[in-house]
Structure formats: structure tokens, C-alpha cells
Design an enzyme around this catalytic site. Sequence first.
Site, short mmCIF file in Angstrom:
data_model
loop_
_atom_site.label_atom_id
_atom_site.label_comp_id
_atom_site.label_asym_id
_atom_site.label_seq_id
_atom_site.Cartn_x
_atom_site.Cartn_y
_atom_site.Cartn_z
N GLY A 45 0.83 -1.19 0.00
CA GLY A 45 0.00 0.00 0.00
C GLY A 45 0.87 1.24 0.00
N GLN A 68 3.05 9.87 1.20
CA GLN A 68 4.32 9.14 1.15
C GLN A 68 5.13 9.46 -0.10
OE1 GLN A 68 2.39 5.12 2.14
NE2 GLN A 68 4.43 4.96 3.04
N CYS A 99 6.33 -0.28 7.12
CA CYS A 99 5.91 0.83 6.28
C CYS A 99 7.07 1.25 5.39
CB CYS A 99 5.50 2.00 7.19
SG CYS A 99 5.02 3.48 6.30
N LEU A 100 6.78 1.52 4.12
CA LEU A 100 7.83 1.94 3.19
C LEU A 100 8.48 3.25 3.62
CD1 LEU A 100 6.11 1.14 -0.24
CD2 LEU A 100 7.89 -0.19 0.92
N HIS A 112 -4.00 1.21 7.76
CA HIS A 112 -2.64 1.76 7.74
C HIS A 112 -2.54 2.93 6.76
CE1 HIS A 112 1.91 1.07 7.80
NE2 HIS A 112 1.73 1.91 6.79
N GLU A 113 -3.09 2.73 5.55
CA GLU A 113 -2.98 3.78 4.52
C GLU A 113 -3.88 4.98 4.84
OE1 GLU A 113 -0.49 3.57 2.73
OE2 GLU A 113 -0.16 1.44 3.09
N HIS A 171 -2.25 7.29 7.23
CA HIS A 171 -1.26 8.19 6.61
C HIS A 171 -1.88 9.54 6.21
CE1 HIS A 171 2.59 6.16 6.20
NE2 HIS A 171 2.02 5.06 5.74
ZN ZN Z 1 2.89 3.22 5.69
#
Ligand code: ZN
Length: 157
Positions: free
Chosen positions: A46, A51, A88-89, A130-131, A134
Amino acid sequence: MATRRIVEIGDDKLRKHAKPVEKFDRRLQTLLRDMAETMYKAEGVGLAAPQVGILRRAVVIDVGEGRHELVNPEIVEQEGDQYGGEGCLSVPGQYGMVHRPQKLRVRAQDRYGKPFELEAEGYLAVAVCHETDHLDGVLFIDKADRMLDPEELEETE
Ligand code: ZN
């Protein structure tokens, strides 16, 4: 398609509240395409617009069952509880245990502005939470009650 640079922890943009998407134009479609490309290249499941440095409410998700694009997502129902390892990226190399609902319903718009609802369970529900977090400047490390070392992560998979 093009990939974009992933913003990492320490950058203010990850902590800001993203604004609603109002224009469903070519620019949004390019953003969503680039986000998907960036997510797949980074082997993530995701990615949220902040991000890649864009403070707009748009996310892409693919937990291995096909791609979802959620514009202006809003979780309208949730039930149950699941507890699992998350990363998380934007927070490279860190993993933590987080409680999430087992099941949820999210209301969103597609890339053309058409409203729809998606029911998500299990890992997809985790990714949606999670997304969506953000978009409000929230990271999983804020919610993790315990951080994991890499060997422990393998055990939870
Ligand atoms: Zn993340």
C-alpha cells in the site's frame, strides 16, 4: 508510468493532514498510476499520497488480490480485532505489533470521482487502516504497542 521518491520518517509531510481530492483530473490519474508503480517497485502492499510528498487524500493498495484505489476514503464501519506485525515503506527497517479491526467497510471515490464502498477483512483491512492513517499524519509506530526485531517478524508471518 513513473516512480516517485518515497518520503521517509523525519519528513514533515508524513505528519500533516492531507486535503480532500476535489479535482478528478488527469493529474490525479497520473498520481495514482505513479503511486501504484512506486508501490510495486518497492514491494509494498500500500501507498498513500503523502508518502510521495502529495498532501491529498488518495491511497493505493494491493495485498496480492488486485489493486484498490481509494480517493477520499472514510472508514464507516469496523468490527473485531486482529493483532499482527506491520511495517511501512516510509519507516524502513522497523516493524511493530499493531491492533486493527478484523473487518471494515470503507467509503471512497474512484479515480473518476464515482463513490463506492469496499468491505475488507484480514490483511486488506489492515492495509486500509494503515494507509488511511497516513492521510491524517498517523504512522504505525504511533499505534504499535511493541516493536519487533526481524527474527520475530518472520515468526509472525
Ligand atoms: Zn505506511
